[in-house]
Design a protein around this motif. Structure first.
Motif, mmCIF file in Angstrom:
data_model
loop_
_atom_site.group_PDB
_atom_site.id
_atom_site.type_symbol
_atom_site.label_atom_id
_atom_site.label_comp_id
_atom_site.label_asym_id
_atom_site.label_seq_id
_atom_site.Cartn_x
_atom_site.Cartn_y
_atom_site.Cartn_z
ATOM 1 N N ASP A 5 38.023 45.237 43.778
ATOM 2 C CA ASP A 5 36.468 45.178 43.765
ATOM 3 C C ASP A 5 35.693 44.976 42.115
ATOM 4 O OD1 ASP A 5 36.473 45.689 46.537
ATOM 5 O OD2 ASP A 5 35.966 47.753 46.314
ATOM 6 N N GLU A 6 36.757 44.801 41.532
ATOM 7 C CA GLU A 6 36.411 44.732 39.958
ATOM 8 C C GLU A 6 34.951 44.112 39.656
ATOM 9 O OE1 GLU A 6 37.812 46.116 36.895
ATOM 10 O OE2 GLU A 6 39.262 47.388 37.606
ATOM 11 N N VAL A 7 34.108 44.392 39.192
ATOM 12 C CA VAL A 7 32.984 43.676 38.628
ATOM 13 C C VAL A 7 32.983 43.430 37.173
ATOM 14 C CG1 VAL A 7 31.640 43.831 40.862
ATOM 15 C CG2 VAL A 7 31.458 45.369 39.184
ATOM 16 N N GLY A 8 33.962 43.474 36.527
ATOM 17 C CA GLY A 8 33.940 43.320 35.215
ATOM 18 C C GLY A 8 33.495 44.631 34.328
ATOM 19 N N ILE A 9 33.178 44.547 33.069
ATOM 20 C CA ILE A 9 32.965 45.513 32.185
ATOM 21 C C ILE A 9 31.452 46.032 32.297
ATOM 22 C CG2 ILE A 9 35.074 45.058 30.910
ATOM 23 C CD1 ILE A 9 33.031 43.678 28.811
ATOM 24 N N TYR A 40 33.163 56.727 37.243
ATOM 25 C CA TYR A 40 32.957 56.535 38.531
ATOM 26 C C TYR A 40 33.189 54.969 38.906
ATOM 27 C CZ TYR A 40 31.664 56.705 43.455
ATOM 28 O OH TYR A 40 31.927 56.517 44.845
ATOM 29 N N TRP A 41 32.411 54.255 37.952
ATOM 30 C CA TRP A 41 32.185 52.787 38.310
ATOM 31 C C TRP A 41 33.636 52.059 38.008
ATOM 32 C CZ3 TRP A 41 28.266 49.638 39.596
ATOM 33 C CH2 TRP A 41 28.353 48.503 39.476
ATOM 34 N N LEU A 89 26.126 54.276 43.384
ATOM 35 C CA LEU A 89 26.638 53.526 42.573
ATOM 36 C C LEU A 89 27.602 52.627 43.561
ATOM 37 C CD1 LEU A 89 28.181 56.029 39.991
ATOM 38 C CD2 LEU A 89 26.377 53.970 39.606
ATOM 39 N N ASN A 90 28.024 53.004 44.749
ATOM 40 C CA ASN A 90 28.668 52.226 45.648
ATOM 41 C C ASN A 90 28.013 51.076 45.965
ATOM 42 O OD1 ASN A 90 30.982 53.903 45.545
ATOM 43 N ND2 ASN A 90 30.572 54.843 47.439
ATOM 44 N N ASP A 91 26.775 51.264 46.178
ATOM 45 C CA ASP A 91 25.795 50.163 46.562
ATOM 46 C C ASP A 91 25.730 49.111 45.378
ATOM 47 O OD1 ASP A 91 25.452 51.192 48.978
ATOM 48 O OD2 ASP A 91 23.233 52.192 48.684
ATOM 49 N N LYS A 92 25.393 49.788 44.337
ATOM 50 C CA LYS A 92 25.166 48.998 43.169
ATOM 51 C C LYS A 92 26.511 48.130 42.956
ATOM 52 C CE LYS A 92 21.170 50.413 41.851
ATOM 53 N NZ LYS A 92 19.972 49.842 42.218
ATOM 54 N N LYS A 93 27.464 48.510 43.025
ATOM 55 C CA LYS A 93 29.058 47.742 42.892
ATOM 56 C C LYS A 93 29.114 46.752 43.934
ATOM 57 C CE LYS A 93 33.490 48.791 41.103
ATOM 58 N NZ LYS A 93 34.311 49.644 40.601
ATOM 59 N N THR A 95 26.705 45.254 45.449
ATOM 60 C CA THR A 95 25.777 44.278 45.377
ATOM 61 C C THR A 95 26.371 43.381 43.936
ATOM 62 O OG1 THR A 95 23.898 45.401 45.712
ATOM 63 C CG2 THR A 95 23.447 43.684 44.300
ATOM 64 N N ALA A 96 26.818 43.879 42.931
ATOM 65 C CA ALA A 96 27.426 43.054 41.940
ATOM 66 C C ALA A 96 28.668 42.370 42.293
ATOM 67 C CB ALA A 96 27.781 44.268 40.808
ATOM 68 N N THR A 97 29.277 43.089 42.895
ATOM 69 C CA THR A 97 30.451 42.295 43.413
ATOM 70 C C THR A 97 30.093 40.960 44.270
ATOM 71 O OG1 THR A 97 32.043 44.411 43.407
ATOM 72 C CG2 THR A 97 32.865 42.431 44.976
ATOM 73 N N LYS A 98 29.154 40.990 45.225
ATOM 74 C CA LYS A 98 28.500 40.087 46.025
ATOM 75 C C LYS A 98 27.919 39.068 45.033
ATOM 76 C CE LYS A 98 27.579 42.347 50.251
ATOM 77 N NZ LYS A 98 26.312 42.888 50.979
ATOM 78 N N ASN A 99 27.275 39.262 43.882
ATOM 79 C CA ASN A 99 26.694 38.628 43.074
ATOM 80 C C ASN A 99 27.793 37.646 42.380
ATOM 81 O OD1 ASN A 99 24.217 39.015 43.650
ATOM 82 N ND2 ASN A 99 23.543 40.539 42.173
ATOM 83 N N ARG A 100 28.972 38.353 41.684
ATOM 84 C CA ARG A 100 29.839 37.720 41.194
ATOM 85 C C ARG A 100 30.499 36.565 41.822
ATOM 86 N NH1 ARG A 100 34.972 40.635 38.207
ATOM 87 N NH2 ARG A 100 35.438 38.875 37.033
ATOM 88 N N LYS A 101 30.726 36.871 42.919
ATOM 89 C CA LYS A 101 31.200 36.040 43.990
ATOM 90 C C LYS A 101 30.487 34.710 43.957
ATOM 91 C CE LYS A 101 34.482 39.166 46.545
ATOM 92 N NZ LYS A 101 34.715 39.857 47.691
#
Length: 133
Positions: A5-9, A40-41, A89-93, A95-101
């Motif tokens: 699920d990594e969304v980077g740094i 956690y992130w 944070l799960n929700d933020k992650k 969203t970030a994963t979807k945006n990255r994809k």
């Protein structure tokens, strides 16, 4: 959260939300809060163990007990007495994963549109020039 699920740094921080959540924290606790969120992130659920929390946050064992009580009142983290987890944070992650994809797919399509046509044109030009020789 898995490593896939990594969304980077980066971790999205919304100033208004963070200020609202930490108005009752002192400066040291705000820093500890961010350190816990970053851990956690990157690593997922945090063991609800004061020694581990103290190691992550840099707080003493005694301060980490007080901090966790205050932290749970923000509702950013929840505890089931064995681990600290965070729906926030799960929700933020997620969203970030979807945006990255989405951005990655857009980038690939743009590259194909630009370089796919140009690559085909330059190959045709190369073939034409070779035939002329």
């Amino acid at each position: 959260m898995s490593k896939s699920d990594e969304v980077g740094i980066w971790l999205p921080v919304y100033i208004g939300e963070m200020l609202a959540m930490t108005t009752r924290f002192n400066t040291e606790q705000v820093g500890a809060f961010y350190l816990l969120m970053m851990d956690y992130w990157k690593n997922g659920a945090i063991p609800h163990d004061y020694k581990i929390i103290a190691a992550i946050t840099g707080l003493s064992h005694a301060k980490s007990k007080t901090f966790i009580t205050l932290l749970l009142s923000t509702q950013v983290f929840e505890s089931d007495s064995t681990v600290l987890s965070s729906h926030y944070l799960n929700d933020k992650k997620e969203t970030a994963t979807k945006n990255r994809k989405i951005k990655s797919e857009r980038g690939k399509k743009a590259a194909e549109a630009r370089w796919g046509e140009e690559g085909n044109n330059s190959k045709a030009e190369s073939d034409t020039s070779n035939n002329a020789s």
